[in-house]
Design a protein around this motif. Sequence first.
Motif, PDB file in Angstrom:
ATOM      1  N   GLY A 237      -2.074  -6.830   2.665  1.00 46.88           N
ATOM      2  CA  GLY A 237      -2.274  -5.392   2.518  1.00 46.88           C
ATOM      3  C   GLY A 237      -0.940  -4.703   2.307  1.00 46.88           C
ATOM      4  O   GLY A 237       0.063  -5.350   1.990  1.00 46.88           O
ATOM      5  N   CYS A 238      -0.912  -3.397   2.499  1.00 47.58           N
ATOM      6  CA  CYS A 238       0.323  -2.645   2.258  1.00 47.58           C
ATOM      7  C   CYS A 238       0.209  -1.277   2.916  1.00 47.58           C
ATOM      8  O   CYS A 238      -0.876  -0.722   3.031  1.00 47.58           O
ATOM      9  CB  CYS A 238       0.538  -2.482   0.753  1.00 47.58           C
ATOM     10  N   LYS A 239       1.379  -0.758   3.362  1.00 47.33           N
ATOM     11  CA  LYS A 239       1.378   0.564   4.022  1.00 47.33           C
ATOM     12  C   LYS A 239       1.655   1.692   3.051  1.00 47.33           C
ATOM     13  O   LYS A 239       1.590   2.855   3.438  1.00 47.33           O
ATOM     14  CB  LYS A 239       2.503   0.622   5.062  1.00 47.33           C
ATOM     15  N   MET A 240       2.050   1.380   1.831  1.00 48.19           N
ATOM     16  CA  MET A 240       2.671   2.393   0.982  1.00 48.19           C
ATOM     17  C   MET A 240       1.681   3.359   0.327  1.00 48.19           C
ATOM     18  O   MET A 240       2.061   4.425  -0.126  1.00 48.19           O
ATOM     19  CB  MET A 240       3.533   1.718  -0.092  1.00 48.19           C
ATOM     20  N   GLY A 241       0.422   2.972   0.242  1.00 44.35           N
ATOM     21  CA  GLY A 241      -0.625   3.915  -0.147  1.00 44.35           C
ATOM     22  C   GLY A 241      -0.562   4.450  -1.569  1.00 44.35           C
ATOM     23  O   GLY A 241      -1.028   5.580  -1.810  1.00 44.35           O
ATOM     24  N   CYS A 242      -0.034   3.679  -2.511  1.00 41.72           N
ATOM     25  CA  CYS A 242      -0.036   4.143  -3.911  1.00 41.72           C
ATOM     26  C   CYS A 242      -1.496   4.329  -4.345  1.00 41.72           C
ATOM     27  O   CYS A 242      -2.337   3.456  -4.110  1.00 41.72           O
ATOM     28  CB  CYS A 242       0.665   3.136  -4.813  1.00 41.72           C
ATOM     29  N   LYS A 243      -1.756   5.461  -4.975  1.00 39.23           N
ATOM     30  CA  LYS A 243      -3.146   5.866  -5.203  1.00 39.23           C
ATOM     31  C   LYS A 243      -3.909   4.959  -6.181  1.00 39.23           C
ATOM     32  O   LYS A 243      -5.124   4.898  -6.155  1.00 39.23           O
ATOM     33  CB  LYS A 243      -3.180   7.298  -5.757  1.00 39.23           C
ATOM     34  N   PHE A 244      -3.173   4.274  -7.048  1.00 36.97           N
ATOM     35  CA  PHE A 244      -3.799   3.497  -8.118  1.00 36.97           C
ATOM     36  C   PHE A 244      -3.952   2.026  -7.745  1.00 36.97           C
ATOM     37  O   PHE A 244      -4.267   1.194  -8.592  1.00 36.97           O
ATOM     38  CB  PHE A 244      -2.941   3.592  -9.388  1.00 36.97           C
ATOM     39  N   CYS A 245      -3.680   1.667  -6.479  1.00 34.44           N
ATOM     40  CA  CYS A 245      -3.537   0.254  -6.130  1.00 34.44           C
ATOM     41  C   CYS A 245      -4.607  -0.186  -5.139  1.00 34.44           C
ATOM     42  O   CYS A 245      -4.794   0.436  -4.089  1.00 34.44           O
ATOM     43  CB  CYS A 245      -2.145   0.047  -5.535  1.00 34.44           C
ATOM     44  N   MET A 246      -5.303  -1.266  -5.463  1.00 30.25           N
ATOM     45  CA  MET A 246      -6.352  -1.781  -4.583  1.00 30.25           C
ATOM     46  C   MET A 246      -5.779  -2.274  -3.254  1.00 30.25           C
ATOM     47  O   MET A 246      -6.391  -2.091  -2.207  1.00 30.25           O
ATOM     48  CB  MET A 246      -7.074  -2.950  -5.271  1.00 30.25           C
ATOM     49  N   THR A 247      -4.599  -2.881  -3.301  1.00 30.93           N
ATOM     50  CA  THR A 247      -3.991  -3.364  -2.058  1.00 30.93           C
ATOM     51  C   THR A 247      -3.695  -2.189  -1.135  1.00 30.93           C
ATOM     52  O   THR A 247      -3.957  -2.235   0.064  1.00 30.93           O
ATOM     53  CB  THR A 247      -2.689  -4.134  -2.354  1.00 30.93           C
ATOM     54  N   GLY A 248      -3.139  -1.124  -1.720  1.00 27.92           N
ATOM     55  CA  GLY A 248      -2.831   0.058  -0.931  1.00 27.92           C
ATOM     56  C   GLY A 248      -4.072   0.624  -0.257  1.00 27.92           C
ATOM     57  O   GLY A 248      -4.037   1.093   0.873  1.00 27.92           O
ATOM     58  N   ARG A 249      -5.193   0.565  -0.956  1.00 28.17           N
ATOM     59  CA  ARG A 249      -6.441   1.084  -0.391  1.00 28.17           C
ATOM     60  C   ARG A 249      -6.904   0.302   0.832  1.00 28.17           C
ATOM     61  O   ARG A 249      -7.590   0.822   1.693  1.00 28.17           O
ATOM     62  CB  ARG A 249      -7.554   0.957  -1.434  1.00 28.17           C
TER      63      ARG A 249
ATOM     64  N   MET B 200       0.612  -8.748  -3.417  1.00 26.47           N
ATOM     65  CA  MET B 200       0.241  -7.770  -2.387  1.00 26.47           C
ATOM     66  C   MET B 200       1.453  -7.434  -1.526  1.00 26.47           C
ATOM     67  O   MET B 200       2.220  -8.302  -1.132  1.00 26.47           O
ATOM     68  CB  MET B 200      -0.864  -8.342  -1.507  1.00 26.47           C
ATOM     69  N   GLY B 201       1.608  -6.136  -1.230  1.00 24.67           N
ATOM     70  CA  GLY B 201       2.649  -5.699  -0.302  1.00 24.67           C
ATOM     71  C   GLY B 201       3.906  -5.206  -0.984  1.00 24.67           C
ATOM     72  O   GLY B 201       4.118  -5.415  -2.174  1.00 24.67           O
ATOM     73  N   GLU B 202       4.718  -4.525  -0.191  1.00 22.27           N
ATOM     74  CA  GLU B 202       6.029  -4.038  -0.646  1.00 22.27           C
ATOM     75  C   GLU B 202       7.074  -4.994  -0.053  1.00 22.27           C
ATOM     76  O   GLU B 202       7.310  -4.992   1.155  1.00 22.27           O
ATOM     77  CB  GLU B 202       6.237  -2.598  -0.153  1.00 22.27           C
ATOM     78  N   PRO B 203       7.705  -5.821  -0.896  1.00 24.23           N
ATOM     79  CA  PRO B 203       8.592  -6.863  -0.348  1.00 24.23           C
ATOM     80  C   PRO B 203       9.753  -6.324   0.483  1.00 24.23           C
ATOM     81  O   PRO B 203      10.175  -6.961   1.437  1.00 24.23           O
ATOM     82  CB  PRO B 203       9.091  -7.621  -1.592  1.00 24.23           C
TER      83      PRO B 203
ATOM     84  N   THR C 268       9.818  -3.545  -6.492  1.00 22.44           N
ATOM     85  CA  THR C 268       9.732  -2.610  -5.366  1.00 22.44           C
ATOM     86  C   THR C 268       9.416  -1.199  -5.858  1.00 22.44           C
ATOM     87  O   THR C 268       9.703  -0.855  -7.004  1.00 22.44           O
ATOM     88  CB  THR C 268      11.069  -2.589  -4.584  1.00 22.44           C
ATOM     89  N   ILE C 269       8.857  -0.401  -4.942  1.00 18.21           N
ATOM     90  CA  ILE C 269       8.698   1.014  -5.269  1.00 18.21           C
ATOM     91  C   ILE C 269       9.959   1.786  -4.867  1.00 18.21           C
ATOM     92  O   ILE C 269      10.043   2.990  -5.066  1.00 18.21           O
ATOM     93  CB  ILE C 269       7.441   1.625  -4.605  1.00 18.21           C
ATOM     94  N   GLY C 270      10.949   1.081  -4.267  1.00 19.92           N
ATOM     95  CA  GLY C 270      12.233   1.708  -3.954  1.00 19.92           C
ATOM     96  C   GLY C 270      12.350   2.091  -2.495  1.00 19.92           C
ATOM     97  O   GLY C 270      12.334   3.287  -2.171  1.00 19.92           O
TER      98      GLY C 270
HETATM   99 FE1  SF4 Z   1       2.122   0.522  -3.798  1.00 18.45          FE
HETATM  100 FE2  SF4 Z   1       2.751  -2.069  -4.321  1.00 18.45          FE
HETATM  101 FE3  SF4 Z   1       1.834  -1.349  -1.910  1.00 18.45          FE
HETATM  102 FE4  SF4 Z   1       0.190  -1.335  -3.988  1.00 18.45          FE
HETATM  103  S1  SF4 Z   1       1.171  -3.149  -3.100  1.00 18.45           S
HETATM  104  S2  SF4 Z   1       0.352   0.261  -2.396  1.00 18.45           S
HETATM  105  S3  SF4 Z   1       1.583  -0.681  -5.638  1.00 18.45           S
HETATM  106  S4  SF4 Z   1       3.774  -0.697  -2.858  1.00 18.45           S
END
Ligand code: SF4
Length: 360
Positions: free
Chosen positions: A130-142, A175-178, A209-211
């Motif tokens: 999963g991921c904490k970053m919550g990018c709106k277009f991303c299934m993992t973020g959801r 998946m995830g923000e490294p 990365t998203i930075g």
């Molecule tokens: Fe954003 Fe990447 Fe996380 Fe998806 S996996 S929510 S794109 S940082």
Amino acid sequence: MVLKKRLLGKNLEELKQIALSLGMPAFAGRQLAEWLYQKKVKSFDDMTNISKVGREKLSRQYEVGRVEFSDCQKSVDGTRKYLFPVACTHKKGLNAVESETEGNLECSSIEAVMIPDDGRRTLCVSSQAGCKMGCKFCMTGRQGFHGQLSAGDIINQFLSVEESDELTNTVFMGMGEPLDNYENVKRAIEILTASWGFAWSPKRITLSTIGVMPELKRYLEETRCHLAVSMHNPFPEERLALMPVQKVHPIQNVVALLRQYDFSGQRRVSFEYTMFDGVNDDKMHADAIRRLVDGLDCRFNLIRFHKIPDFPYGTSQEVKMEMFQDRLSRAGITTTIRASRGEDIFAACGMLAGKHKEEA
Ligand code: SF4
């Protein structure tokens, strides 16, 4: 029952310490590294140059730690998407040893995608469940965040896909923000590049990365691997609407940091730019990008958007993508439109794991 510790994900120094603690010679540490990462064995019984007594001692406290994939989907274009079960911790910044021994583990699934292309075999690996970053277009973020992968979980993806011996490149783009799991990602990169590990050139590795700061600076200082930064929109307010990270780490600050490094030689920086119809594909966006990265040695990858449920935008029209590419190219920025891969097997990040979660 004794809970056994996993050897996979340990570096040479740690393997030497383990060997010494079990009364084996220090050079057995290097032999262990070679069996784990070069000969890719799954059991202590296969480690034939380690004494029988040594193997018995090892197997009382440790396991190799390989995990088989639980599902594999094959695309008509040769792309393969693997699903792996993982048990991971919620804590950020744990090193490989700590995350193996950390309690409070959560079971989850992660994906690794093998993409064949002109003789290359690139593995796109996950760094978090999963991921904490919550990018709106991303299934993992959801799906939210389910835990940090250990270095062993990351390396297992390289060892346990069917194409393990044919892999030529990797991208930390699953998946995830490294950079939100930097210690374990850095450990995995150490294992991939060390002479006692996979012995890959850093040029074969790209982290996407998203930075996230300050880990981005550490990555640039501590490794020589390539970098890909997800931009998706050059305007702060518009980017914020797609990517909450913009509030904490604006893309303008990320670009300012990148300007302090040299990308004219072996190391490359590229920007990922997913194209949403009528959202970020106007010429004013292309011009804003030109101004933002002016003078920075970089490239752009324009990406078609794989539609996901309950997200209002679709992918840009082909003609608009080509015009966007042309406008950036004329400004001197090398720009490519990335070919879509594996659309028939849910190639968008997080789709397969999400599907299994729903089924479960
Ligand atoms: Fe954003 Fe990447 Fe996380 Fe998806 S996996 S929510 S794109 S940082």
